[in-house]
Design an enzyme around this catalytic site. Sequence first.
Site, PDB file in Angstrom:
ATOM      1  N   ALA A  62       0.866  -1.181   0.000  1.00  0.00           N
ATOM      2  CA  ALA A  62       0.000   0.000   0.000  1.00  0.00           C
ATOM      3  C   ALA A  62       0.902   1.230   0.000  1.00  0.00           C
ATOM      4  CB  ALA A  62      -0.871  -0.016   1.243  1.00  0.00           C
ATOM      5  N   GLY A 101       0.473  -5.068   0.673  1.00  0.00           N
ATOM      6  CA  GLY A 101      -0.678  -5.021  -0.227  1.00  0.00           C
ATOM      7  C   GLY A 101      -0.377  -5.676  -1.572  1.00  0.00           C
ATOM      8  N   GLU A 104      -0.868  -9.178  -1.145  1.00  0.00           N
ATOM      9  CA  GLU A 104      -2.320  -9.413  -1.028  1.00  0.00           C
ATOM     10  C   GLU A 104      -2.996  -9.386  -2.404  1.00  0.00           C
ATOM     11  OE1 GLU A 104      -2.551  -6.342   2.067  1.00  0.00           O
ATOM     12  OE2 GLU A 104      -3.666  -7.789   3.277  1.00  0.00           O
ATOM     13  N   GLU A 124       3.988  -5.846   7.042  1.00  0.00           N
ATOM     14  CA  GLU A 124       3.223  -4.809   7.748  1.00  0.00           C
ATOM     15  C   GLU A 124       3.601  -4.695   9.221  1.00  0.00           C
ATOM     16  OE1 GLU A 124       2.030  -6.789   5.442  1.00  0.00           O
ATOM     17  OE2 GLU A 124       0.516  -5.786   4.219  1.00  0.00           O
TER      18      GLU A 124
HETATM   19  N1  3HC Z   1       4.633   3.427   0.123  1.00  0.00           N
HETATM   20  C1  3HC Z   1       5.134   4.641  -0.191  1.00  0.00           C
HETATM   21  N2  3HC Z   1       6.415   4.850  -0.503  1.00  0.00           N
HETATM   22  C2  3HC Z   1       7.232   3.788  -0.518  1.00  0.00           C
HETATM   23  C3  3HC Z   1       6.786   2.489  -0.203  1.00  0.00           C
HETATM   24  C4  3HC Z   1       5.418   2.323   0.114  1.00  0.00           C
HETATM   25  N3  3HC Z   1       4.904   1.118   0.395  1.00  0.00           N
HETATM   26  N4  3HC Z   1       7.816   1.641  -0.293  1.00  0.00           N
HETATM   27  C5  3HC Z   1       8.880   2.370  -0.652  1.00  0.00           C
HETATM   28  N5  3HC Z   1       8.531   3.669  -0.792  1.00  0.00           N
HETATM   29  C6  3HC Z   1       9.391   4.776  -1.210  1.00  0.00           C
HETATM   30  C7  3HC Z   1      10.489   5.068  -0.201  1.00  0.00           C
HETATM   31  O1  3HC Z   1      10.024   5.956   0.794  1.00  0.00           O
HETATM   32  C8  3HC Z   1      11.557   5.661  -1.072  1.00  0.00           C
HETATM   33  O2  3HC Z   1      11.210   6.998  -1.304  1.00  0.00           O
HETATM   34  P1  3HC Z   1      12.345   8.111  -1.476  1.00  0.00           P
HETATM   35  O3  3HC Z   1      13.179   7.676  -2.631  1.00  0.00           O
HETATM   36  O4  3HC Z   1      11.595   9.362  -1.665  1.00  0.00           O
HETATM   37  O5  3HC Z   1      13.133   8.081  -0.191  1.00  0.00           O
HETATM   38  C9  3HC Z   1      11.399   4.923  -2.388  1.00  0.00           C
HETATM   39  O6  3HC Z   1      10.082   4.362  -2.366  1.00  0.00           O
HETATM   40  C10 3HC Z   1      12.393   3.795  -2.593  1.00  0.00           C
HETATM   41  O7  3HC Z   1      12.367   2.970  -1.441  1.00  0.00           O
HETATM   42  P2  3HC Z   1      13.707   2.358  -0.820  1.00  0.00           P
HETATM   43  O8  3HC Z   1      14.734   3.409  -0.719  1.00  0.00           O
HETATM   44  O9  3HC Z   1      13.297   1.631   0.400  1.00  0.00           O
HETATM   45  O10 3HC Z   1      14.122   1.358  -1.986  1.00  0.00           O
HETATM   46  P3  3HC Z   1      14.787  -0.083  -1.887  1.00  0.00           P
HETATM   47  O11 3HC Z   1      15.004  -0.523  -3.271  1.00  0.00           O
HETATM   48  O12 3HC Z   1      15.925  -0.080  -0.930  1.00  0.00           O
HETATM   49  O13 3HC Z   1      13.676  -1.038  -1.235  1.00  0.00           O
HETATM   50  C11 3HC Z   1      11.476  -1.966  -0.947  1.00  0.00           C
HETATM   51  C12 3HC Z   1      12.494  -1.298  -1.915  1.00  0.00           C
HETATM   52  C13 3HC Z   1      12.006  -3.355  -0.537  1.00  0.00           C
HETATM   53  C14 3HC Z   1      10.183  -2.106  -1.673  1.00  0.00           C
HETATM   54  C15 3HC Z   1      11.341  -1.098   0.330  1.00  0.00           C
HETATM   55  O14 3HC Z   1      11.064   0.234  -0.074  1.00  0.00           O
HETATM   56  C16 3HC Z   1      10.247  -1.513   1.250  1.00  0.00           C
HETATM   57  O15 3HC Z   1      10.458  -2.424   2.047  1.00  0.00           O
HETATM   58  N6  3HC Z   1       9.086  -0.839   1.200  1.00  0.00           N
HETATM   59  C17 3HC Z   1       8.011  -1.035   2.112  1.00  0.00           C
HETATM   60  C18 3HC Z   1       7.279  -2.321   1.862  1.00  0.00           C
HETATM   61  C19 3HC Z   1       6.123  -2.426   2.822  1.00  0.00           C
HETATM   62  O16 3HC Z   1       6.250  -2.227   4.007  1.00  0.00           O
HETATM   63  N7  3HC Z   1       4.961  -2.794   2.288  1.00  0.00           N
HETATM   64  C20 3HC Z   1       3.789  -2.921   3.099  1.00  0.00           C
HETATM   65  C21 3HC Z   1       3.085  -1.613   3.157  1.00  0.00           C
HETATM   66  S1  3HC Z   1       1.739  -1.631   4.279  1.00  0.00           S
HETATM   67  C22 3HC Z   1       0.511  -2.393   3.428  1.00  0.00           C
HETATM   68  O17 3HC Z   1       0.707  -2.844   2.348  1.00  0.00           O
HETATM   69  C23 3HC Z   1      -0.811  -2.441   4.132  1.00  0.00           C
HETATM   70  C24 3HC Z   1      -1.767  -3.351   3.444  1.00  0.00           C
HETATM   71  O18 3HC Z   1      -1.771  -4.606   4.086  1.00  0.00           O
HETATM   72  C25 3HC Z   1      -3.142  -2.785   3.475  1.00  0.00           C
END
Ligand code: 3HC
Length: 678
Positions: A62, A101, A104, A124
Amino acid sequence: MSVVTTEKHGNVLVIFSDNPPVNALGSVVRQGLCDGIDQALSDDEVEAVVIRCDGRTFFAGADISEFGKPMKGPDLGQAIDRLEASSKPVVAAIHGTALGGGCEVALACHYRVAVPSAKMGLPEVKLGLIPGAAGTQRLPRVVGAEAALPLVVIGNPISAQKAHAIGLVDKLVGEDSLADDAIAFAREQIGKEPPRSSEGTANQDGVKNPAIFDEFRQKNGRKIRGFDAPEAAIQAVKAAGLLSYVEGVAKERELFTKLMTGTQSAAMRHYFFAERAANKIDGIDPNIDLIPIMKVGILGAGTMGGGIAMNFLSAGIPVTIVELKEEALDRGVGVIRKNYENTAKRGRMTQQQVEDAMSILTPSLSYDDLADCDLVIEAVFENMNVKKDVFTKLDGIVKQGAILASNTSYLNIDEIAAVTKRPEYVLGLHFFSPANVMKLLEIVRGEKTADNVLMTAMKLSKKIGKVAAVSGVCPGFIGNRMLSPRQEQANAMIVEGANYWDVDDVLLDFGFPMGPFQMSDLAGVDIGWHRDPDRIESLRDALCATGRWGQKVGKGFYDYDEARQRTPSDEVRKIIAEFAAKAGKEQREISKDEIRERLLYPMVNEGAKILEEGMAQRASDIDVVWINGYGWPLYTGGPMFWADTIGLGEIVAGLVKHGLPVAKLLKEKADEGGTFNG
Ligand code: 3HC
Ligand code: NAI
């Protein structure tokens, strides 16, 4: 043009997302998925659907930046229910990281194909949440509760191979042929009744053997201590076996909403962005030309030098390590090998990887062997004269254009840089002990450090798996500088009458892995002691004089048994009482609230001073330092975010109540009802 487009390949419709950088599932993407599936269902020529992403990854989750804001467009649960409900088979084509997400979405598709390098997971919990789009209900129905637990409760992603082995991925396809292979796979499913993960029955393993949930709790007790989300995740997975799908989704929503509105998730989302913000240095072009680091030199093979070397060896970067004497060199190299061997014994490395790492290590007794290194990190004794001497020598030997770094804990980097003819190539690279394990790297920016040198260090930190934050030059930089007032208060309180184990316990209860006196025992009470038992000027001198040097001798502030369990010592209590009497300190009872306030509020105050002086770029960098370097509990968001959540007015009032100084910036922010973070 929408970031989600469609392409018809004969009878297969490909719904295609291109939402850089990570294809986060923002409102436009969710709407695009709904529109795409509507198009597929209303077009009679279309008999199957593929969902694929452009760029570096399948949906990585998400859009976290939308959390806490009013929902626009369809929510993710609604969007992906439409995928699953499709009468035409829907295939997720996965590359990169299908996380949260994104995982999912994949679960709601009828089939999942992935390239071998892909990863899948539900991280998450790392944001203080549980999956909120039915992931906790669909995943156990597909792979079973036992296989789902680590994914949902711990949150580490798994490889596509592992996902294939547990039934989360149906087919592994060619690394370079995902687009075609997914279409071909989709065609093969035409005419079959699509399997729906909400109807899967693998979840019954948890009903047949409910002990798996308690076993999981016990096995992971340490990892999840203090965090709210993991327990909610366990409950959600358990519910997947006991409740109908619809009831299970309602249960997930209830748990998710409670977490989403709580402080822990706010703190952990703050940390997610803080870690990424810390990588950015105001006023420096992120695309500046970097210095290639192909070979690293390390000076000193002691506690730190060896650990620092391992970071580079593990990343495949050759290291030359230099010591003064053969014996110290052999010991240092021996420790590196032993550490790798232990990792291999625990199954986290192969013997071949151990040999590969050791094969790119060159031990040496000559500074001359550092001449062609691109970066040299000094980790010799903490003494300014020694450091100056070493930097003068290095400057004369190491090629021009190479970076010279110091791992000093407290010393002035500018003073060290001034003895060289290349101060713009000098900076601090402050690793934390054990340097091969601890995530933090404090990068100390000298007055003259060049922008490209700083950015090279920043990029390199990522390559060696560290979380970096930049500090200006001040005694102790960000981390140790803030540790000092905490230690001062801890020492003062035990002389005023607080039990030292209460001081430790207050920090343990707060969520730190250990308190100051446990830490002292672990590091060695005798570190820096003058070694004269007749010269007793501090409590530490008194303890050392009686041989209480810490855990290594079985006694320090605590007595230790063979299992290293600590018990408060009567002898130490007596030593403290005598010391207090000599110092004329009146004894009184000190409450745990007072202990907590006096330990933590001065740290926030020091953090404010660090900001005031421009030694940290932003408050969130301080949070990054303390979470990664000192075990400050992640679920509070770090010292500055924590201060924001309890209110800066409250911190100021506490400091005043205890007669402690209040920094100007802290006072100003408190007066205006402000916060440190945004
Ligand atoms: N939402 C918004 N922005 C995100 C994001 C997300 N889910 N994931 C990454 N970004 C952004 C980062 O803030 C970063 O922004 P910036 O360049 O402005 O600083 C950019 O994307 C690149 O991210 P990274 O520097 O972390 O890039 P990497 O290549 O090192 O890693 C990744 C990529 C493995 C995808 C890592 O970004 C990550 O782990 N992201 C989060 C994944 C996550 O937690 N997903 C679950 C979200 S909660 C959810 O899905 C709820 C649902 O169940 C309803
Ligand atoms: P250590 O005493 O374990 O190792 C220092 C090593 O440097 C010794 O093996 C010594 O033989 C060698 N050495 C001394 N002078 C030398 C020279 N001129 N040339 C080559 N080798 C030389 O010390 P430790 O703990 O590794 O500390 C090193 C530096 O790292 C210090 O500046 C310290 O403040 C800093 N540091 C230490 C941390 C810790 O927890 N130990 C944490 C972070 C930084």
